[in-house]
Design a protein around this motif. Structure first.
Motif, mmCIF file in Angstrom:
data_model
loop_
_atom_site.group_PDB
_atom_site.id
_atom_site.type_symbol
_atom_site.label_atom_id
_atom_site.label_comp_id
_atom_site.label_asym_id
_atom_site.label_seq_id
_atom_site.Cartn_x
_atom_site.Cartn_y
_atom_site.Cartn_z
ATOM 1 N N LYS A 159 0.769 -1.249 -0.213
ATOM 2 C CA LYS A 159 -0.115 0.144 0.225
ATOM 3 C C LYS A 159 0.830 1.346 0.087
ATOM 4 C CE LYS A 159 -4.151 1.679 2.073
ATOM 5 N NZ LYS A 159 -5.266 1.570 3.033
ATOM 6 N N ARG A 166 -1.390 2.994 -8.609
ATOM 7 C CA ARG A 166 -2.283 4.031 -8.168
ATOM 8 C C ARG A 166 -2.300 5.249 -9.564
ATOM 9 N NH1 ARG A 166 0.031 4.046 -3.037
ATOM 10 N NH2 ARG A 166 -1.686 3.666 -1.489
ATOM 11 N N GLU A 183 -8.705 4.734 -4.126
ATOM 12 C CA GLU A 183 -8.139 4.116 -2.910
ATOM 13 C C GLU A 183 -8.829 2.816 -2.317
ATOM 14 O OE1 GLU A 183 -4.943 5.030 -2.104
ATOM 15 O OE2 GLU A 183 -5.016 6.281 -3.523
ATOM 16 N N ASP A 187 -7.252 -0.523 -2.261
ATOM 17 C CA ASP A 187 -6.969 -1.510 -0.978
ATOM 18 C C ASP A 187 -7.592 -3.005 -1.171
ATOM 19 O OD1 ASP A 187 -6.495 -0.919 1.855
ATOM 20 O OD2 ASP A 187 -8.439 -1.997 2.037
#
Length: 305
Positions: A159, A166, A183, A187
């Protein structure tokens, strides 16, 4: 069979020194490059194993086969393949280049990171926790291991270091391929990659696919034969990253690798194979696992071609 597997381990362990463990996810760099393990689960219920078969590692990209099955069941083939293509890329698994240069601007297949992130976004659930829990429960069922869970250290490491993922995800939302909170989508993806398994677990998932979507231990059909076949086809064409064509010629069996060092292989109607060796080649595949599969395929005549 275990005599054959022990011989494979002994003959190929030195090859692990020709590769390197993954470090772009910092926590993966702690793995022992000497580790090498293998497990075969066959249609008769036999489990054969050798080497470091019980070492725990994170499933990483092998999870892409599992999220794909769930997304296809949740949404149907038409919707899924409107957003993700079916073709090999020839590029590295984390390449971003073709997202902008091809039209329509969508990932070429579900086995590269961009495609797998889209697939994770399609899993049904009212929030990221429910989506991931459905995926985890599905994986527990098809592996026969209800204790599977994430490695929190790896999850947090992924992460914190996942900026390339991203970048791809935000780009894909900009062009309408992904919807919702990026996000949250990521996740779910980071968690699924961080699920901890051993060689036995992935051998059993490979066996599930070899058995056309039926859990051999219980006889329960979990996915359709068509979905199981589609996943195995992607494993042949895209499962070993941009080395999939060479692997198809040298080994000739459906397989999916992960940068945690795992390789899951599925020989239709015969067996599932799980391998672990965290030392990777330049394409991100377990260098010792690859060579053991090549030797095993030749000795047992496993090629599907």
């Amino acid at each position: 069979m275990e005599e054959i597997l022990n011989k494979l381990i002994d003959e190929n362990r030195h090859i692990t020194q020709q590769g390197e463990v993954a470090t772009y996810i910092p926590a993966l760099g702690k793995a022992d490059p000497w580790d090498l393990g293998i497990c075969i689960a066959d249609m008769d219920g036999n489990i054969y194993k050798a080497g470091d078969y019980n070492k725990k590692f994170t499933i990483q990209s092998i999870s892409k086969t599992i999220s794909l099955m769930l997304a296809l069941m949740d949404n149907g083939e038409e919707l899924v393949f409107e957003k993700v293509g079916m073709e090999p890329t020839g590029d590295a698994f984390n390449s971003i280049i073709k997202l902008e240069t091809i039209m329509p601007s969508r990932p070429l297949n579900p086995m590269i990171n961009a495609g797998a992130i889209v697939i994770s976004s399609l899993i049904k659930g009212k929030n990221k926790e429910e989506k991931f829990q459905r995926l985890l429960n599905f994986m527990r069922k098809i592996s026969g291991n209800d204790k599977l869970n994430i490695n929190k250290e790896i999850y947090l490491s992924e992460k914190s270091s996942g900026d390339r993922n991203r970048a791809m995800a935000y780009f894909m939302r900009d062009v309408g391929i992904i919807e919702g909170d990026i996000e949250d989508v990521l996740d779910v993806y980071f968690r699924q990659c961080s699920i901890e398994v051993d060689s036995i677990d992935i051998a059993k998932i490979g066996l599930f696919l070899a058995n056309r979507g039926v859990v051999p231990q219980t006889g329960e059909r979990v996915v359709s034969e068509h979905i199981a076949r589609a996943v195995k086809t992607f494993m042949v064409t895209c499962g070993m990253y941009n080395g999939s064509g060479e692997f198809a010629i040298k080994v000739g069996i459906p397989a999916k690798s992960g940068v945690g060092g795992g390789i899951m292989a599925s020989i239709p109607h015969r067996m599932g194979i799980g391998l672990y060796g965290p030392s990777l080649d330049d394409k991100g595949n377990s260098i010792g696992g690859y060579k053991m599969l090549e030797d095993l395929s030749k000795s047992l005549n496993l090629s599907i071609f």
